[in-house]
Design a protein around this motif. Structure first.
Motif, PDB file in Angstrom:
ATOM      1  N   UNK A 181       0.707  -1.238   0.174  1.00 46.20           N
ATOM      2  CA  UNK A 181       0.094  -0.280   0.030  1.00 46.20           C
ATOM      3  C   UNK A 181       0.779   1.116  -0.088  1.00 46.20           C
ATOM      4  N   UNK A 182       1.721   1.356  -1.020  1.00 51.18           N
ATOM      5  CA  UNK A 182       2.484   2.354  -1.038  1.00 51.18           C
ATOM      6  C   UNK A 182       3.561   2.768   0.166  1.00 51.18           C
ATOM      7  N   UNK A 183       3.723   1.878   0.807  1.00 45.98           N
ATOM      8  CA  UNK A 183       4.589   1.823   2.199  1.00 45.98           C
ATOM      9  C   UNK A 183       3.739   1.951   3.325  1.00 45.98           C
ATOM     10  N   UNK A 184       2.319   2.373   3.282  1.00 41.44           N
ATOM     11  CA  UNK A 184       1.628   2.354   4.630  1.00 41.44           C
ATOM     12  C   UNK A 184       1.730   1.076   5.288  1.00 41.44           C
ATOM     13  N   UNK A 185       1.818  -0.013   4.409  1.00 39.29           N
ATOM     14  CA  UNK A 185       1.539  -1.329   5.245  1.00 39.29           C
ATOM     15  C   UNK A 185       3.076  -1.763   5.514  1.00 39.29           C
ATOM     16  N   UNK A 186       3.946  -0.954   5.811  1.00 37.80           N
ATOM     17  CA  UNK A 186       5.301  -1.327   6.320  1.00 37.80           C
ATOM     18  C   UNK A 186       5.051  -1.374   7.806  1.00 37.80           C
ATOM     19  N   UNK A 187       5.606  -2.370   8.231  1.00 38.14           N
ATOM     20  CA  UNK A 187       5.869  -2.638   9.659  1.00 38.14           C
ATOM     21  C   UNK A 187       4.593  -3.481  10.286  1.00 38.14           C
ATOM     22  N   UNK A 188       3.698  -3.840   9.363  1.00 38.25           N
ATOM     23  CA  UNK A 188       2.523  -4.425   9.829  1.00 38.25           C
ATOM     24  C   UNK A 188       2.957  -5.862   9.888  1.00 38.25           C
ATOM     25  N   UNK A 189       2.155  -6.687  10.832  1.00 46.57           N
ATOM     26  CA  UNK A 189       2.275  -7.848  11.313  1.00 46.57           C
ATOM     27  C   UNK A 189       1.278  -8.858  10.852  1.00 46.57           C
ATOM     28  N   UNK A 190       1.689 -10.139  10.440  1.00 47.77           N
ATOM     29  CA  UNK A 190       0.554 -10.883   9.917  1.00 47.77           C
ATOM     30  C   UNK A 190       0.890 -12.418  10.405  1.00 47.77           C
ATOM     31  N   UNK A 191      -0.271 -13.044  10.788  1.00 51.31           N
ATOM     32  CA  UNK A 191      -0.171 -14.488  10.887  1.00 51.31           C
ATOM     33  C   UNK A 191      -0.437 -15.355   9.723  1.00 51.31           C
ATOM     34  N   UNK A 192       0.511 -16.294   9.093  1.00 56.31           N
ATOM     35  CA  UNK A 192       0.483 -16.732   7.900  1.00 56.31           C
ATOM     36  C   UNK A 192       0.563 -18.222   8.118  1.00 56.31           C
ATOM     37  N   UNK A 193      -0.438 -19.153   7.616  1.00 54.13           N
ATOM     38  CA  UNK A 193      -0.269 -20.505   7.829  1.00 54.13           C
ATOM     39  C   UNK A 193      -0.648 -21.200   6.417  1.00 54.13           C
ATOM     40  N   UNK A 194      -0.003 -22.156   6.068  1.00 50.41           N
ATOM     41  CA  UNK A 194      -0.319 -22.824   4.861  1.00 50.41           C
ATOM     42  C   UNK A 194      -1.383 -24.264   5.038  1.00 50.41           C
ATOM     43  N   UNK A 195      -1.545 -24.410   3.761  1.00 54.38           N
ATOM     44  CA  UNK A 195      -2.782 -25.318   3.952  1.00 54.38           C
ATOM     45  C   UNK A 195      -2.527 -26.975   3.609  1.00 54.38           C
ATOM     46  N   UNK A 196      -1.380 -27.434   3.721  1.00 50.27           N
ATOM     47  CA  UNK A 196      -0.990 -28.813   3.540  1.00 50.27           C
ATOM     48  C   UNK A 196      -1.119 -29.607   4.828  1.00 50.27           C
ATOM     49  N   UNK A 197      -2.005 -30.262   5.167  1.00 49.05           N
ATOM     50  CA  UNK A 197      -2.252 -30.698   6.467  1.00 49.05           C
ATOM     51  C   UNK A 197      -1.083 -31.811   6.839  1.00 49.05           C
ATOM     52  N   UNK A 198      -0.320 -32.414   5.907  1.00 49.11           N
ATOM     53  CA  UNK A 198       0.603 -33.261   6.274  1.00 49.11           C
ATOM     54  C   UNK A 198       1.965 -32.677   6.501  1.00 49.11           C
ATOM     55  N   UNK A 199       2.065 -31.224   6.130  1.00 49.95           N
ATOM     56  CA  UNK A 199       3.195 -30.377   6.120  1.00 49.95           C
ATOM     57  C   UNK A 199       3.380 -29.224   6.963  1.00 49.95           C
ATOM     58  N   UNK A 200       2.238 -28.744   7.190  1.00 55.16           N
ATOM     59  CA  UNK A 200       2.016 -27.371   7.669  1.00 55.16           C
ATOM     60  C   UNK A 200       1.441 -27.544   9.163  1.00 55.16           C
TER      61      UNK A 200
END
Length: 247
Positions: free
Chosen positions: A67-86
């Motif tokens: 977002x043109x730099x506004x998103x810098x420093x934002x924190x996210x939780x990310x998780x993948x969708x492979x049950x055997x691996x994630x």
């Protein structure tokens, strides 16, 4: 008719997986390599060395979330969708860079990407290269006061560039202004790039700032004042403690 019913059932199931639990959003993620598995000091947010080691190197470049730099420093939780691996928890990362991949919202550091995996499944997950993920914005919890770093390109006393570090909570820094005592007014600073704000001919006195903060979700905005945050004889490359924490 049965085929259509099956098709729409699958669509509803996918929607439930992506959006039905705590506002997670579907996307894709990949990773970039570095010799020490950390971030990069040349990130588009302007964090420099801070952008390499923050969150123990669990950092990310983003595309539309930048977002043109506004998103810098934002924190996210990310998780993948492979049950055997994630893993169920996934990874928590902070945005320090801009990057575009193959229909991806996240280009994770190697350390950030590894945290997506179950124990002993990192190699198998890295072999995919790109994985389907779901993500959500989360508050940043640094346990640190907000710092204002005088960017290395600043030239005392004619040119001042500021980089806010350890921005907490879930607010974005939308604008930054500096107080001009002799005119009794707030002077707007320019967003030079990323989260770097600059101004020519800054005031010569001890510097007070105010930041406009907004929440991405509901656009609620507020102003936060940082009184006497930087001394009048500021120096390039130095970080100044504002004694303020944003939760």
């Amino acid at each position: 008719m049965a085929c259509y019913s099956l098709f729409f059932s699958l669509i509803l199931l996918l929607a439930a997986v992506c959006y039905g639990q705590d506002d997670f959003v579907c996307s894709r993620a990949t990773y970039y390599g570095s010799p020490d598995c950390l971030g990069t000091a040349t990130g588009a947010c302007g964090f420099g060395e801070y952008g390499r080691t923050f969150y123990n190197g669990q950092v990310t470049g983003v595309s539309r979330l930048y977002r043109h730099g506004i998103g810098c420093g934002a924190c996210y939780q990310v998780r993948c969708n492979i049950p055997t691996h994630c893993s169920e928890e996934g990874t928590k990362v902070v945005v320090t860079d801009y990057g575009e991949g193959d229909r991806t919202d996240f280009i994770l550091s190697t350390r950030g990407y590894a945290k997506l995996a179950r124990p002993d499944m990192e190699a198998e997950l890295f072999a995919y290269g790109v994985v389907d993920i779901e993500y959500k914005r989360i508050p940043c919890r640094h346990g640190r006061n907000l710092l204002l770093k005088v960017h290395e390109n600043s030239k005392y006393p004619l040119y001042l560039a500021i980089v806010p570090l350890y921005k907490g909570g879930i607010y974005d820094i939308v604008a930054l202004e500096v107080w001009q005592e002799d005119y009794k007014e707030w002077r707007p600073m320019r967003r030079a790039y990323g989260t770097v704000f600059d101004i020519s001919n800054p005031p010569r006195e001890r510097l007070s700032f105010r930041m406009q903060m907004a929440m991405e979700a509901n656009e609620e905005a507020k102003w936060v004042q940082l009184a006497s945050a930087i001394p009048s004889d500021w120096k390039a490359g130095i970080e100044y403690d504002t004694a303020f924490q944003l939760n």
